[in-house]
Design a protein around this motif. Structure first.
Motif, PDB file in Angstrom:
ATOM      1  N   MET A  17       0.835  -1.199   0.000  1.00 23.37           N
ATOM      2  CA  MET A  17       0.000   0.000   0.000  1.00 23.37           C
ATOM      3  C   MET A  17       0.874   1.255   0.000  1.00 23.37           C
ATOM      4  O   MET A  17       1.882   1.319   0.709  1.00 23.37           O
ATOM      5  N   ASN A  18       0.485   2.243  -0.780  1.00 17.36           N
ATOM      6  CA  ASN A  18       1.144   3.540  -0.788  1.00 17.36           C
ATOM      7  C   ASN A  18       0.154   4.596  -0.324  1.00 17.36           C
ATOM      8  O   ASN A  18      -1.012   4.589  -0.719  1.00 17.36           O
ATOM      9  N   GLU A  19       0.609   5.506   0.533  1.00 15.53           N
ATOM     10  CA  GLU A  19      -0.239   6.589   1.003  1.00 15.53           C
ATOM     11  C   GLU A  19       0.225   7.905   0.391  1.00 15.53           C
ATOM     12  O   GLU A  19       1.410   8.236   0.421  1.00 15.53           O
ATOM     13  N   ILE A  20      -0.729   8.623  -0.162  1.00 15.94           N
ATOM     14  CA  ILE A  20      -0.450   9.913  -0.793  1.00 15.94           C
ATOM     15  C   ILE A  20      -1.232  10.988  -0.058  1.00 15.94           C
ATOM     16  O   ILE A  20      -2.444  10.866   0.154  1.00 15.94           O
ATOM     17  N   ARG A  21      -0.536  12.036   0.343  1.00 18.70           N
ATOM     18  CA  ARG A  21      -1.166  13.152   1.044  1.00 18.70           C
ATOM     19  C   ARG A  21      -1.394  14.282   0.054  1.00 18.70           C
ATOM     20  O   ARG A  21      -0.452  14.805  -0.556  1.00 18.70           O
ATOM     21  N   THR A  22      -2.655  14.660  -0.148  1.00 21.40           N
ATOM     22  CA  THR A  22      -2.952  15.724  -1.096  1.00 21.40           C
ATOM     23  C   THR A  22      -2.652  17.087  -0.486  1.00 21.40           C
ATOM     24  O   THR A  22      -2.439  17.223   0.716  1.00 21.40           O
ATOM     25  N   LYS A  23      -2.651  18.107  -1.319  1.00 17.73           N
ATOM     26  CA  LYS A  23      -2.429  19.480  -0.876  1.00 17.73           C
ATOM     27  C   LYS A  23      -3.774  20.190  -0.697  1.00 17.73           C
ATOM     28  O   LYS A  23      -4.802  19.747  -1.195  1.00 17.73           O
ATOM     29  N   VAL A  24      -3.747  21.308   0.020  1.00 17.22           N
ATOM     30  CA  VAL A  24      -4.944  22.130   0.177  1.00 17.22           C
ATOM     31  C   VAL A  24      -5.385  22.633  -1.198  1.00 17.22           C
ATOM     32  O   VAL A  24      -4.565  23.051  -2.017  1.00 17.22           O
ATOM     33  N   GLN A  25      -6.711  22.566  -1.453  1.00 17.01           N
ATOM     34  CA  GLN A  25      -7.259  23.069  -2.710  1.00 17.01           C
ATOM     35  C   GLN A  25      -8.220  24.213  -2.436  1.00 17.01           C
ATOM     36  O   GLN A  25      -9.032  24.148  -1.505  1.00 17.01           O
ATOM     37  N   LEU A  26      -8.123  25.263  -3.225  1.00 15.27           N
ATOM     38  CA  LEU A  26      -9.085  26.366  -3.199  1.00 15.27           C
ATOM     39  C   LEU A  26      -9.748  26.410  -4.565  1.00 15.27           C
ATOM     40  O   LEU A  26      -9.088  26.628  -5.583  1.00 15.27           O
ATOM     41  N   ILE A  27     -11.074  26.182  -4.584  1.00 18.53           N
ATOM     42  CA  ILE A  27     -11.786  26.070  -5.853  1.00 18.53           C
ATOM     43  C   ILE A  27     -12.855  27.155  -5.936  1.00 18.53           C
ATOM     44  O   ILE A  27     -13.700  27.281  -5.048  1.00 18.53           O
ATOM     45  N   ASP A  28     -12.797  27.943  -7.000  1.00 18.92           N
ATOM     46  CA  ASP A  28     -13.800  28.973  -7.257  1.00 18.92           C
ATOM     47  C   ASP A  28     -14.993  28.337  -7.960  1.00 18.92           C
ATOM     48  O   ASP A  28     -14.848  27.670  -8.990  1.00 18.92           O
ATOM     49  N   ILE A  29     -16.177  28.551  -7.417  1.00 18.85           N
ATOM     50  CA  ILE A  29     -17.399  27.955  -7.967  1.00 18.85           C
ATOM     51  C   ILE A  29     -17.996  28.875  -9.028  1.00 18.85           C
ATOM     52  O   ILE A  29     -18.325  30.031  -8.748  1.00 18.85           O
ATOM     53  N   ASP A  30     -18.114  28.349 -10.251  1.00 16.63           N
ATOM     54  CA  ASP A  30     -18.739  29.129 -11.316  1.00 16.63           C
ATOM     55  C   ASP A  30     -20.196  28.702 -11.469  1.00 16.63           C
ATOM     56  O   ASP A  30     -20.705  27.858 -10.729  1.00 16.63           O
ATOM     57  N   ARG A  44     -14.227  24.438   4.176  1.00 19.89           N
ATOM     58  CA  ARG A  44     -14.770  25.776   4.375  1.00 19.89           C
ATOM     59  C   ARG A  44     -15.292  26.332   3.052  1.00 19.89           C
ATOM     60  O   ARG A  44     -14.704  26.081   1.989  1.00 19.89           O
ATOM     61  N   VAL A  45     -16.376  27.076   3.133  1.00 21.88           N
ATOM     62  CA  VAL A  45     -16.897  27.813   1.987  1.00 21.88           C
ATOM     63  C   VAL A  45     -16.905  29.280   2.359  1.00 21.88           C
ATOM     64  O   VAL A  45     -17.526  29.677   3.348  1.00 21.88           O
ATOM     65  N   ASN A  46     -16.145  30.064   1.616  1.00 18.83           N
ATOM     66  CA  ASN A  46     -15.980  31.487   1.919  1.00 18.83           C
ATOM     67  C   ASN A  46     -15.456  31.665   3.346  1.00 18.83           C
ATOM     68  O   ASN A  46     -15.895  32.544   4.091  1.00 18.83           O
ATOM     69  N   VAL A  80     -16.053  30.235  -2.726  1.00 18.72           N
ATOM     70  CA  VAL A  80     -14.694  29.683  -2.753  1.00 18.72           C
ATOM     71  C   VAL A  80     -14.654  28.530  -1.754  1.00 18.72           C
ATOM     72  O   VAL A  80     -14.886  28.719  -0.558  1.00 18.72           O
ATOM     73  N   VAL A  81     -14.383  27.326  -2.268  1.00 18.06           N
ATOM     74  CA  VAL A  81     -14.366  26.127  -1.433  1.00 18.06           C
ATOM     75  C   VAL A  81     -12.933  25.754  -1.093  1.00 18.06           C
ATOM     76  O   VAL A  81     -12.076  25.655  -1.979  1.00 18.06           O
ATOM     77  N   ARG A  82     -12.693  25.578   0.206  1.00 21.07           N
ATOM     78  CA  ARG A  82     -11.378  25.095   0.657  1.00 21.07           C
ATOM     79  C   ARG A  82     -11.491  23.615   0.987  1.00 21.07           C
ATOM     80  O   ARG A  82     -12.271  23.205   1.844  1.00 21.07           O
ATOM     81  N   ILE A  83     -10.720  22.804   0.262  1.00 20.45           N
ATOM     82  CA  ILE A  83     -10.677  21.367   0.527  1.00 20.45           C
ATOM     83  C   ILE A  83      -9.366  21.065   1.243  1.00 20.45           C
ATOM     84  O   ILE A  83      -8.282  21.346   0.715  1.00 20.45           O
ATOM     85  N   PRO A  84      -9.428  20.500   2.445  1.00 21.30           N
ATOM     86  CA  PRO A  84      -8.213  20.275   3.237  1.00 21.30           C
ATOM     87  C   PRO A  84      -7.387  19.114   2.680  1.00 21.30           C
ATOM     88  O   PRO A  84      -7.865  18.340   1.839  1.00 21.30           O
TER      89      PRO A  84
END
Length: 315
Positions: A1-14, A48-50, A65-69
């Motif tokens: 098994m390999n574990e990958i840690r993602t980065k924080v994402q900030l996504i603008d909702i259109d 978080r949203v906004n 603006v959605v923040r995905i941890p």
């Protein structure tokens, strides 16, 4: 098994992303993350949203603006055979795309390919298309067809297109036409089957049953052969296995139907080279999601089935 840690994402909702619940949005963004993890990070306030905490029922609005941890994704290390298989499927699908624009993609799906992964399958047509179009922000199935059925499959490239097209399916304004090779001689006067269908939730077998859901299929004879008939089937309702069961109910099962077929007919059609379910989504008519103009799309039969029909004409 390999574990990958993602980065924080900030996504603008259109406008195209707006309107969907935050949990559904996150599940689409974090496809390899278990659903339980998605709901946990929302409940803990990590999403978080906004810059504010939200509940899973929150519906996204244009301009949010959605923040995905960061999340941890666990990948198996024995994926090479699956990856190799997937790459082959992806390469083959490129030549099966029969229409594409900024809002939708139409695939002539091969028989034997599921429309999506699940039930023990690592991937399906939609996963392969996402690998084929990695730059696409949105690719979702508009509808489904059986794994062994070939032919037209609509895929939306924008959420607005998905909503528009699925509304047409719900309102039954989409016109779909299938080719099916059935056993025996179908009477030209038998133009409609309205037998109600009931699905067994344990084994997914569908039967005609008075307690079932109303089901309506229109039929037209296209060509008669010695012991078979090529029919055009147009489902008005969209029940599971509807065309297959209605054909069986009329005493004319489809060639190579492993659930509702007849082994004697399969043996006969094998002599002309048929070795798969002869059910093909050949034509569709719908309104384009941007200009509301009617579109008509046709998907050709695979060459192998065309050759089999030629052989049937010679018997």
């Amino acid at each position: 098994m390999n574990e990958i840690r993602t980065k924080v994402q900030l996504i603008d909702i259109d406008d195209d992303m707006a309107g969907q619940r935050i949990d559904n949005f996150l599940r689409n963004q974090l496809k390899s993350v278990p659903k339980s993890v998605v709901y946990r990070i929302v409940r803990k306030g990590e999403v978080r949203v906004n810059k504010k905490r939200i509940k899973v029922e929150y519906k996204l609005q244009p301009g949010d603006v959605v923040r995905i941890p960061p999340v941890t994704i666990t990948e198996k290390t024995d994926q090479q055979p699956v990856i190799s298989t997937k790459l082959n499927a992806v390469a083959n699908l490129e030549s099966q795309i029969i229409h594409e624009d900024d809002h939708l993609l139409i695939l002539n799906k091969p028989s034997g390919l599921a429309v999506h992964g699940g039930s023990g399958l690592k991937f399906g047509a939609i996963e392969a298309l996402r690998a084929l179009r990695p730059q696409a922000r949105f690719l979702e199935l508009v509808h489904r067809i059986d794994r062994d059925t070939s032919g037209i499959l609509l895929v939306a490239k924008k959420r607005s297109a998905l909503r528009h097209l699925q509304a047409q399916f719900r309102e039954k304004t989409v016109q779909k036409y299938y080719f099916a090779l059935v056993m025996g001689t179908w009477k030209r006067s038998d133009k409609q089957v309205t037998a109600p269908l009931l699905k067994n939730e344990v084994n997914s077998i569908v039967r005609v049953n008075p307690k079932g859901k109303p089901s309506d299929t229109r039929f037209k004879v296209l060509e008669n052969f010695d012991k078979a008939t090529l029919v055009q089937a147009s489902p008005v309702t969209g029940r599971t296995h509807q065309i297959r069961v209605h054909c069986q109910y009329k005493g004319h099962p489809i060639a190579w139907d492993d659930r509702y077929g007849d082994p004697r007919f399969d043996a006969y059609t094998k002599t002309v080279g048929i070795d798969r379910l002869f059910l093909h989504a050949a034509n569709i008519k719908f309104r384009h999601p941007t200009n509301d103009e009617w579109m008509e799309i046709s998907a050709p039969l695979e060459a192998k089935l065309e050759k089999s029909l030629t052989k049937l004409r010679q018997l």
